[in-house]
Write an enzyme that holds these catalytic residues in place. Structure first.
Site: not given
Length: 299
Positions: A218, A222, A249
């Site tokens: 998000l 978080g 990533d």
């Protein structure tokens, strides 16, 4: 052991005061090149987190190939499953605005020549306790074969549902663990414009249908996830982002590394979220990936 089956790119990065609107030209204020590709980024993150990592994919026979593999090689990543093919190495053209947000165009190059046979080779040396990590920057047929082979062998598969290709929802059902951002999760759930309550309801519904572990990143808010019927949340760090291009990533690689290390699910989410935050503090996808020591210090 972690095997990452995915893309290897060279990133061409231009910085601007703000991102252009469609049809608009803006002046740039900086340019750099950096090794990238979602597969390579996630492999390097897992390696910097301290785990043994195989990278499986393809590069071209051009001047970008060595540079695209240099940081992986320097970190001690096993590159024996990377093939060299005729033509160009994959490239990503990245614009980064003054607020750290970005726009990216990816040209597959050698990544488009990754095959189901390559997937079979990559899975062939894996054992039941190993982890396979995948993304969607190599052909869908190769990803599908890798996921099916991993399931047949009892290898834990983690699929990052990015970029959002048409086959993403179907392929997402084949993995043990799915990691998606908000937009990608909405496609997986076939439901647009979710608020937090709707997202958790969708997580619960999909988890009940598939039994999969589902993780939704998000950004600054978080991460929320579901595993074994329970919703979990984790927060990263409060930061002023410089460049967000490698954050997702980094999260994926650190999460896989944390599971491979034996951390429990909540601790793995927290560690990955902190690592993703730290990756926003430098420019470039791979140069920005933090070391395991840096992440541990901030936790």
């Amino acid at each position: 052991m972690i095997t990452v089956f995915g893309s290897i790119n060279m990133d061409l990065i231009a910085t601007t005061e703000r991102l252009p609107k469609p049809g608009e030209t803006v002046a740039g204020n900086g340019f750099a090149t950096a090794a990238g590709g979602k597969g390579a980024n996630q492999a390097l993150a897992a390696r910097r987190a301290g785990r043994y990592v195989h990278m499986a994919g393809a590069v071209g026979k051009d001047s970008f190939a060595a540079d695209a593999l240099s940081l992986l090689d320097d970190a001690g990543t096993d590159l024996s499953l990377v093939k060299h093919v005729d033509g160009p190495t994959g490239t990503a053209l990245i614009l980064v605005g003054g607020d750290g947000e970005n726009m990216i165009a990816v040209v597959p190059g050698a990544n488009g020549l990754v095959t189901p046979e390559d997937a079979e080779t990559a899975i062939g040396g894996m054992k039941e306790a190993d982890i396979l990590m995948l993304q969607l920057e190599v052909p869908a047929a190769a990803v599908e074969h890798a996921l099916s082979a991993a399931r047949a062998k009892g290898v834990t598969s983690i699929l990052n549902l990015a970029p959002l290709i048409p086959d993403a929802p179907r392929l997402g059902r084949l993995a043990d663990i799915v990691i998606a951002n908000e937009t990608e999760f909405e496609r997986l759930a076939s439901q647009d414009g979710m608020d937090a309550q709707a997202r958790e309801a969708a997580l619960t519904r999909l988890h009940a249908e598939t039994g999969q572990t589902l993780i939704v990143t998000l950004g600054g808010d978080g991460v929320v996830a579901i595993r074994d019927g329970a919703i979990s949340r984790a927060q990263g760090l409060k930061i002023e982002p410089v460049d967000t291009v490698g954050a997702g990533d980094t999260f994926c690689g650190y999460f896989a590394a944390s599971l491979d290390e034996g951390l429990d699910f909540a601790a793995a989410l927290r560690r990955a979220a902190v690592a993703g935050s730290l990756a926003c503090l430098k420019s470039g996808a791979q140069p920005s990936i933090p070391s395991g020591e840096d992440v541990a210090a901030r936790i």
